[in-house]
Design an enzyme around this catalytic site. Structure first.
Site, short mmCIF file in Angstrom:
data_model
loop_
_atom_site.label_atom_id
_atom_site.label_comp_id
_atom_site.label_asym_id
_atom_site.label_seq_id
_atom_site.Cartn_x
_atom_site.Cartn_y
_atom_site.Cartn_z
N SER A 120 -0.33 -3.90 10.92
CA SER A 120 -0.39 -5.29 10.43
C SER A 120 -1.70 -6.01 10.72
CB SER A 120 0.76 -6.11 11.01
OG SER A 120 1.93 -5.83 10.30
N TYR A 153 -0.05 -1.53 -0.15
CA TYR A 153 0.30 -2.14 1.15
C TYR A 153 0.46 -1.06 2.23
CZ TYR A 153 3.29 -4.18 4.74
OH TYR A 153 3.82 -4.55 5.95
#
Ligand code: GLN
Length: 313
Positions: free
Chosen positions: A68, A195
């Protein structure tokens, strides 16, 4: 606080010695099988000073999955391209929920609370894709990170990306749910693949600390005099990291460390001391909200020893 730069190497060495001597606590992220294979007891820390000097200790030159933390870079790319228009698609409030939570999406008609939770980062990936293939987008993201880190060797670990795809039901459900509001501009599967890939970029603490230096110097890459983002945007990215960078552990991180920071389930944390330094720390065992256990502890010790904080001087 009597802290001088000459002390920094000693401080990092002592912190490394102290945290690695502690009994192991926390678990590695097992929901991504490839991440569960990492040796859990590694620890590295790197500090890049605003003038470019680097200090490091422990496993600071070992590659790990930034996960992240990559969301800071994709958000920066989105801000460079679309400016404040990105706030039409993502909010900038802490969510107070786990990073992969779906609950608020229904109440807010598919608009994620911030760009650093999974739903928000998936939305940012859709925003910056602009009809291109995931590979083309990944090339751009990688290129950007290589530029700000001044390191062309940075790569994606495809095994991690595949592993995330195979076990990515939760992220797929977040993406499809948001797409059901008619909000997506690209095919959901393409956005998800982009992603998963940007989460699977591997970097060392040293590379990551270097990459964060533009956030130390109000958006400026001092080593080449290039403005990565404007001063205003750099400050806003720091504020997002402060409020949302550790998901539902953001309050605790601000309380203990007092710096803007972004964590990833690979065990990394990137933190910024505005005007002074960037810090990257990595240790794979995570606390119960998914933030590096020893990484947070090490940052807490470092800020105590240096006096670094955005809440005082
Ligand atoms: N790739 C991870 C996921 O989608 C990122 C989560 C994280 O680092 N918090 O679940």
């Amino acid at each position: 606080m009597t802290f001088t730069v000459e002390d920094l190497q000693t401080i990092l060495d002592e912190i490394t010695l102290a945290v690695t001597a502690l009994p192991a606590e926390g678990e590695v992220a097992c929901y991504i099988p490839q991440l569960a294979e990492v040796d859990p007891d590694q620890f590295g820390i790197a500090v890049a000073l605003a003038d470019g000097q680097i200090f490091h200790a422990g496993d600071a030159q070992t590659l790990f999955s930034i996960q992240s933390i990559s969301k800071v870079f994709t958000t920066t790319i989105a801000l460079r391209k679309f400016g404040d228009d990105i706030w039409k698609r993502v909010g900038r409030e802490p969510s107070g929920d786990p990073f992969n939570s779906i609950v608020q999406l229904e109440m807010e008609c598919g608009k994620p609370r911030n760009p650093f939770i999974n739903a928000g980062a998936i939305t940012i990936a859709d925003t910056i894709m602009e009809g291109r293939t995931p590979d083309e987008l990944m090339e751009e993201i990688l290129q950007f990170i290589r530029e700000i880190a001044h390191d062309d060797s940075i790569q994606i670990d495809k095994k991690v990306a595949e592993s995330e795809l195979k076990t990515g039901d939760r992220n797929a459900s977040l993406a499809h749910f948001m797409a059901s509001f008619g909000l997506f501009e690209n095919a959901v599967d393409d956005v998800l693949w982009a992603y998963f890939n940007h989460c699977s970029i591997t970097m060392t603490c040293e590379q990551l600390a270097k990459a964060a230096l533009f956030l130390v110097s109000d958006g400026l890459d001092k080593s080449c005099g290039v403005n990565v983002v404007s001063e205003k945007r750099a400050r806003r990215i720091n504020s997002l990291m402060m409020m949302c960078g550790h998901y539902d552990g953001s309050g605790e991180f601000a309380f203990r460390v007092g710096l803007p920071g972004k964590s990833g389930v690979g065990g990394g944390i990137m933190a910024v001391v505005p005007g002074k330094a960037s810090i990257a720390v990595w240790s794979p065992r995570l606390d119960k909200v998914g933030n590096s256990y020893l990484g947070t502890l090490a940052l807490e010790m470092l800020t105590q020893r240096t006096g670094w904080s955005v809440f005082g001087h």
